[in-house]
Enzyme design. Structure first.
Site, PDB file in Angstrom:
ATOM      1  N   GLU A 293       0.736  -1.262   0.082  1.00 26.56           N
ATOM      2  CA  GLU A 293       0.025   0.140  -0.479  1.00 26.56           C
ATOM      3  C   GLU A 293       1.388   0.982   0.122  1.00 26.56           C
ATOM      4  O   GLU A 293       0.045   2.268  -0.602  1.00 26.56           O
ATOM      5  CB  GLU A 293      -0.807  -0.653   1.027  1.00 26.56           C
ATOM      6  CG  GLU A 293      -2.224  -0.288   0.750  1.00 26.56           C
ATOM      7  CD  GLU A 293      -3.603  -0.251   2.560  1.00 26.56           C
ATOM      8  OE1 GLU A 293      -4.485  -1.026   1.967  1.00 26.56           O
ATOM      9  OE2 GLU A 293      -3.495   0.734   2.629  1.00 26.56           O
ATOM     10  N   HIS A 322       7.503 -26.511   0.448  1.00 29.64           N
ATOM     11  CA  HIS A 322       7.520 -28.017  -0.630  1.00 29.64           C
ATOM     12  C   HIS A 322       6.717 -27.410  -1.685  1.00 29.64           C
ATOM     13  O   HIS A 322       5.643 -27.740  -1.693  1.00 29.64           O
ATOM     14  CB  HIS A 322       6.928 -28.494   0.316  1.00 29.64           C
ATOM     15  CG  HIS A 322       8.450 -29.390   0.956  1.00 29.64           C
ATOM     16  ND1 HIS A 322       9.434 -30.461   0.893  1.00 29.64           N
ATOM     17  CD2 HIS A 322       9.044 -28.962   2.053  1.00 29.64           C
ATOM     18  CE1 HIS A 322      10.160 -30.940   1.644  1.00 29.64           C
ATOM     19  NE2 HIS A 322       9.979 -29.739   2.376  1.00 29.64           N
ATOM     20  N   LYS A 436     -12.858   1.643  -1.850  1.00 35.26           N
ATOM     21  CA  LYS A 436     -13.887   1.901  -0.885  1.00 35.26           C
ATOM     22  C   LYS A 436     -14.814   2.753  -1.589  1.00 35.26           C
ATOM     23  O   LYS A 436     -16.524   2.684  -1.416  1.00 35.26           O
ATOM     24  CB  LYS A 436     -12.998   2.507   0.189  1.00 35.26           C
ATOM     25  CG  LYS A 436     -12.482   2.166   1.830  1.00 35.26           C
ATOM     26  CD  LYS A 436     -11.707   3.135   2.086  1.00 35.26           C
ATOM     27  CE  LYS A 436     -10.962   2.480   3.293  1.00 35.26           C
ATOM     28  NZ  LYS A 436     -10.879   2.753   4.260  1.00 35.26           N
TER      29      LYS A 436
HETATM   30  O1  PA5 Z   1      -3.486   1.093   6.156  1.00 34.21           O
HETATM   31  C1  PA5 Z   1      -3.997   1.488   5.494  1.00 34.21           C
HETATM   32  O2  PA5 Z   1      -4.505   3.049   5.652  1.00 34.21           O
HETATM   33  C2  PA5 Z   1      -5.413   0.967   5.302  1.00 34.21           C
HETATM   34  O3  PA5 Z   1      -4.877  -0.145   5.207  1.00 34.21           O
HETATM   35  C3  PA5 Z   1      -5.873   0.893   6.353  1.00 34.21           C
HETATM   36  O4  PA5 Z   1      -6.193   0.856   7.665  1.00 34.21           O
HETATM   37  C4  PA5 Z   1      -7.677  -0.195   6.306  1.00 34.21           C
HETATM   38  O5  PA5 Z   1      -8.366   0.285   4.745  1.00 34.21           O
HETATM   39  C5  PA5 Z   1      -8.153   0.557   7.462  1.00 34.21           C
HETATM   40  O6  PA5 Z   1      -9.243   2.163   7.266  1.00 34.21           O
HETATM   41  P1  PA5 Z   1      -9.556   2.100   8.538  1.00 34.21           P
HETATM   42  O7  PA5 Z   1      -8.533   2.385  10.065  1.00 34.21           O
HETATM   43  O8  PA5 Z   1      -9.966   3.898   8.499  1.00 34.21           O
HETATM   44  O9  PA5 Z   1     -10.777   1.634   9.010  1.00 34.21           O
END
Ligand code: PA5
Length: 469
Positions: A293, A322, A436
């Site tokens: 990410e 394996h 989202k």
């Molecule tokens: O690392 C990130 O920013 C994302 O993976 C968020 O943690 C994830 O989308 C969940 O978001 P939130 O904590 O706002 O619910």
């Protein structure tokens, strides 16, 4: 007790000039490294990178410890509702330190600690099975959402709240929810205020995937009985090494330089993390999200389209020897492997002698599973080197909160360095946000109607290429 970056397997003298790096190539990165380093230090001083301060937040440590004591005293089950960065760090810590069969142990053998569950998906079957398993009257749900609006987490919260309200009433249900979210903003914060829930705050500017050392990761860890003070002490120790301005003394910067160099100059689009330990397996999972990410981006910081980002892959030693290793050793030269190794396991298991008349079995007797694990890991490194496959290792002398605190912090800082070298912003996730938004639109959230039309027409295009079995 310090962890070590061992990168001999990345070098040309081990795997040849075509695949490996030279000291000269690494030194040529000194200029870019210095620029990124200075930028990070400046932004840190300006308060723009608050995750750096998490290991020093004594107030958070005390607040979390107090809440954890209450939870441990009052409940039998503790359920984390969260997804992505709001779950993976806590899962990694639980896996690293809780008894491997924690939830299956009888209460007396769990030292009074509750069973702990992570609901990081919305599969209706999985979620209803979990809710049917726990005793609501003896359960605390930790709803974790930085934004306070993530559809998955908020849906889980609505379902849980409804069940709690029916069983315990409006007043009674409150004590069963702890919300971890932004201190001011977001729907979860508004709801927590309205309903009078206990809360913990995620410091503003700390994104989900950089939040493991905030209350996001610390409360579940403390409820699992993990020494969170030691975890933070380990992170502070890594911070000392990872802020050095000398590339050759800064493990986070060096690993970032190595990863970026092989990605950009040696055509290695795939970065595997292979943990030789069941209990570190979920650290690799957490890192996979952190790396993906943070580094997978369409635009660079100058707004140019770059479509950049190595693909992180998780593997587990020895299991995946394996399954995956054949591909790593003989398949395309498109991977760099990072091993997580453990010097001393917390348990030693002897292999009994037996079948002396069968050489192919009797050689195992008298060794330990520890010997076998270590031999297999070393053999894998050796085989990769022979096959001219680049690899590096992060070596933990043992798995304890101090070493794992170092590891997590180092990997976070490494991600920032890599992003700086690739000239992208590691802290945003426009692709995830777009996804989202489309989900909101399909479920009829106000303000997202236009996207709903887009999604439905796209789906029609896809549906015309289907075959029934
Ligand atoms: O690392 C990130 O920013 C994302 O993976 C968020 O943690 C994830 O989308 C969940 O978001 P939130 O904590 O706002 O619910």
């Amino acid at each position: 007790m310090r962890i070590m970056l061992d990168f001999g397997g990345m070098m040309a003298d081990a795997v040849g000039h075509r695949q490996g790096l030279t000291v000269k190539q690494i030194n040529a990165m000194s200029g870019p490294f210095k620029a990124v380093h200075q930028d990070l230090q400046q932004r840190r001083r300006n308060g723009d990178l608050p995750f750096y301060q998490l290991p020093y937040d004594q107030g958070a440590l005390e607040r979390v410890s107090k809440k954890a004591r209450r939870v441990i005293n009052e409940c039998k089950d503790f359920v984390v509702l969260g997804i992505g960065g709001s779950a993976l760090g806590a899962i990694a810590l639980f896996q690293a330190f809780a008894h491997p069969q924690h939830n299956l142990l009888p209460g007396t053998k769990r030292k009074g600690l509750p069973r702990i569950f992570f609901a990081d998906n919305i599969d209706p079957e999985g979620f209803s099975a979990l809710l049917n398993l726990v005793d609501l009257e003896k359960t605390v749900f930790n709803v974790i959402s930085k934004s306070g609006g993530t559809a998955e987490t908020m849906s889980q919260f609505l379902i849980v709240r409804d069940r709690l309200m029916r069983k315990l009433g409006k007043r009674g249900h409150r004590a069963h929810i702890i919300a971890t979210t932004d201190p001011q903003h977001g729907h979860l914060r508004t709801i927590a205020r309205e309903q009078g829930y206990e809360t913990l705050s995620i410091p503003p500017g700390v994104g989900g995937r950089f939040s493991v050392l905030s209350s996001v990761g610390l409360l579940p860890a403390a409820v699992a009985g993990i020494d969170i003070a030691e975890l933070l002490a380990g992170a502070r120790s890594a911070d000392r090494a990872c802020k050095k301005a000398n590339l050759w003394k800064n493990p986070a910067a060096m690993n970032a330089v190595l990863q970026v160099l092989v990605y950009t100059t040696k055509k290695k689009p795939i970065s595997v993390m292979m943990a030789y330990s069941d209990t570190l397996g979920d650290v690799a999972d957490w890192y996979r999200q952190l790396w993906a990410e943070s580094l997978g981006k369409r635009l660079n910081v100058n707004g140019r389209v770059v479509h950049v980002g190595p693909t992180p892959v998780k593997a587990l030693g020895v299991t995946d020897q394996h399954s995956q290793l054949q591909l790593y050793i003989e398949g395309p030269f498109d991977k760099v492997i990072t091993f997580l190794t453990v010097g001393r396991f917390r348990k030693t298991v002897r292999i009994p002698t037996g079948f002396n008349h069968i050489d192919g079995v009797s050689y195992l007797g008298g060794h330990t599973l520890n010997d076998l694990m270590q031999a297999e890991e070393q053999a894998t490194e050796f085989a990769l080197t022979q096959a001219r496959r680049i690899h590096t290792a992060i070596r933990l002398p043992e798995i304890n909160p101090f070493t794992v605190g170092q590891l997590l912090f180092m990997l976070e800082v490494q991600t920032l360095y890599a992003a700086g070298l690739l000239e992208i912003n590691p802290l945003d996730q426009p692709g995830v946000e777009a996804g989202k938004g489309l989900t909101y639109s399909m479920l009829g959230r106000k303000g997202f109607e236009e996207r709903a039309r887009m999604v439905s027409s796209k789906h029609q295009g896809i549906s015309s290429y289907r075959i029934m079995s």
